[in-house]
Enzyme design. Structure first.
Site, PDB file in Angstrom:
ATOM      1  N   THR A  77      -1.743   5.650   2.383  1.00 52.62           N
ATOM      2  CA  THR A  77      -2.970   4.848   2.395  1.00 52.62           C
ATOM      3  C   THR A  77      -2.984   3.955   3.629  1.00 52.62           C
ATOM      4  O   THR A  77      -1.963   3.381   3.995  1.00 52.62           O
ATOM      5  CB  THR A  77      -3.046   3.971   1.122  1.00 52.62           C
ATOM      6  OG1 THR A  77      -3.001   4.822  -0.025  1.00 52.62           O
ATOM      7  CG2 THR A  77      -4.321   3.142   1.086  1.00 52.62           C
ATOM      8  N   LEU A 112       0.864  -1.174   0.000  1.00 52.93           N
ATOM      9  CA  LEU A 112       0.000   0.000   0.000  1.00 52.93           C
ATOM     10  C   LEU A 112       0.903   1.227   0.000  1.00 52.93           C
ATOM     11  O   LEU A 112       1.993   1.208   0.584  1.00 52.93           O
ATOM     12  CB  LEU A 112      -0.888   0.043   1.254  1.00 52.93           C
ATOM     13  CG  LEU A 112      -1.981  -1.022   1.405  1.00 52.93           C
ATOM     14  CD1 LEU A 112      -2.737  -0.796   2.721  1.00 52.93           C
ATOM     15  CD2 LEU A 112      -2.954  -0.993   0.234  1.00 52.93           C
ATOM     16  N   ASP A 113       0.444   2.311  -0.627  1.00 45.07           N
ATOM     17  CA  ASP A 113       1.192   3.564  -0.574  1.00 45.07           C
ATOM     18  C   ASP A 113       1.309   4.018   0.882  1.00 45.07           C
ATOM     19  O   ASP A 113       0.431   3.731   1.706  1.00 45.07           O
ATOM     20  CB  ASP A 113       0.485   4.657  -1.386  1.00 45.07           C
ATOM     21  CG  ASP A 113       0.409   4.333  -2.866  1.00 45.07           C
ATOM     22  OD1 ASP A 113       1.264   3.568  -3.347  1.00 45.07           O
ATOM     23  OD2 ASP A 113      -0.506   4.852  -3.539  1.00 45.07           O
ATOM     24  N   THR A 114       2.355   4.780   1.177  1.00 43.37           N
ATOM     25  CA  THR A 114       2.585   5.239   2.544  1.00 43.37           C
ATOM     26  C   THR A 114       1.376   5.986   3.105  1.00 43.37           C
ATOM     27  O   THR A 114       0.987   5.787   4.262  1.00 43.37           O
ATOM     28  CB  THR A 114       3.838   6.140   2.590  1.00 43.37           C
ATOM     29  OG1 THR A 114       4.971   5.353   2.214  1.00 43.37           O
ATOM     30  CG2 THR A 114       4.068   6.704   3.988  1.00 43.37           C
ATOM     31  N   ARG A 156      -5.739   6.266  -7.013  1.00 45.28           N
ATOM     32  CA  ARG A 156      -5.486   7.698  -6.900  1.00 45.28           C
ATOM     33  C   ARG A 156      -5.466   8.359  -8.276  1.00 45.28           C
ATOM     34  O   ARG A 156      -6.108   9.393  -8.504  1.00 45.28           O
ATOM     35  CB  ARG A 156      -4.168   7.933  -6.171  1.00 45.28           C
ATOM     36  CG  ARG A 156      -4.156   7.415  -4.750  1.00 45.28           C
ATOM     37  CD  ARG A 156      -2.752   7.291  -4.190  1.00 45.28           C
ATOM     38  NE  ARG A 156      -2.064   8.589  -4.162  1.00 45.28           N
ATOM     39  CZ  ARG A 156      -0.775   8.716  -3.908  1.00 45.28           C
ATOM     40  NH1 ARG A 156      -0.033   7.641  -3.658  1.00 45.28           N
ATOM     41  NH2 ARG A 156      -0.221   9.915  -3.898  1.00 45.28           N
TER      42      ARG A 156
END
Length: 317
Positions: free
Chosen positions: A146, A142-144, A245
């Site tokens: 998120t 997961l993105d930081t 996103r």
């Protein structure tokens, strides 16, 4: 001081992940520097650290032993420096599901990462000791910014099965998010192509196929609206970098709090430091075999993030 490594892994894994497992004293900063200096060769070639290696591949590492071995003066593994272990939602002998807070990277060179919090959790329970046995492996990312559910494997066999499920799109991933703008129509399946610019750390969504473009599909359903905002449930059909996103931003509805694809004036006005995006729900298919019997046919979901209720009651708009 060239070190020759023949890859042994049950399933393809990123080059950086494989090297970090083999040499815990390394970190991503050192690996990136080594790659820039042509000190990492995969099958005789300089390739990105994101390249997936598989059994039988040959890695040549031109780094001195003192960079590969843990220093005796070191304070021990990075995870032992942490105060808090991971919040684990589900665990069995083969895998665990961890709840990642927004702002925490899943892995990387800093000490406080989700992976290190998981190691601390397992260490405190006596299930993991550095350098002994299989180190838990991230099966996806997961993105930081998120938050949400992340799957980690505890055995090589589970890693191979879980990464296969994700690759074959058999693990259903649902997200909750708040967009700045109301999508029209209120429910749709978005399709397109994603082009990654690694140098800028950003992706672009286009309607046209191309040599560097990868097909994407994102489904969304509007649950509520409040002023300029909309609360969406999103199903990630394909799982590409920054897909949700960038895809929602491409239709004029960026995620609130997203500094890369969104509206920074709106983010500042509404005081959102991280994107209002949560990997909320995971649904496993019915599976055979003992490794994934504990999650076979099951659905796991988190409590809805705080911003969902604020959209529902009109407090955030």
């Amino acid at each position: 001081f060239m070190k020759l490594i023949f890859v042994s892994t049950p399933a393809p894994v990123r080059l950086d992940q494989y090297l970090l497992r083999q040499f815990p004293a390394l970190n991503l900063g050192r690996l990136n520097k080594a790659l820039r200096e042509n000190k990492i060769k995969l099958n005789g070639k300089k390739l990105p650290l994101s390249t997936r290696v598989q059994a039988g591949d040959e890695i040549r590492l031109f780094l001195p032993d003192d960079q590969l071995a843990a220093s005796p003066q070191a304070d021990g593994p990075a995870f032992l420096q942490l105060k808090y272990p991971a919040r684990v939602v589900y665990e069995d002998a083969f895998l665990l599901l961890a709840d990642k807070p927004a702002g925490l990277p899943v892995s990387g060179e800093q000490a406080d990462t989700l992976l290190n919090r998981v190691l601390l959790y397992l260490f405190q329970r006596g299930e993991y000791r550095p350098g002994q046995g299989f180190a838990p492996a991230l099966c996806h990312r997961l993105d930081t910014g998120t938050s949400g559910l992340v799957v980690l494997a505890k055995t090589p066999a589970a890693e191979a099965l879980l990464t296969g499920l994700i690759r074959d799109r058999k693990l259903k991933k649902e997200y909750l998010c708040v967009t700045f703008g109301r999508p029209q129509p209120a429910k749709a399946a978005l399709r397109g192509y994603l082009v990654k610019d690694a140098a800028k750390g950003k992706v672009t969504v286009t309607s046209r196929p191309g040599p560097a473009a990868r097909q994407i599909e994102t489904r969304y359903d509007t649950l509520a609206v409040s002023g300029r905002l909309a609360l969406l449930r999103v199903e990630l059909v394909t799982g590409r970098t920054h897909q949700i996103r960038a895809h929602l931003a491409s239709i004029g509805c960026p995620i609130l709090g997203d500094g890369k694809y969104g509206s920074n004036p709106a983010n500042r006005e509404l005081k959102f430091k991280y994107q209002a995006l949560c990997a909320w729900k995971l649904t496993f298919p019915t599976l055979a075999g003992p490794e994934l019997a504990g999650v076979s046919g099951r659905c796991f979901q988190l409590e809805k993030p705080w911003y969902c209720q604020q959209v529902l009651n009109g407090q955030l708009k």
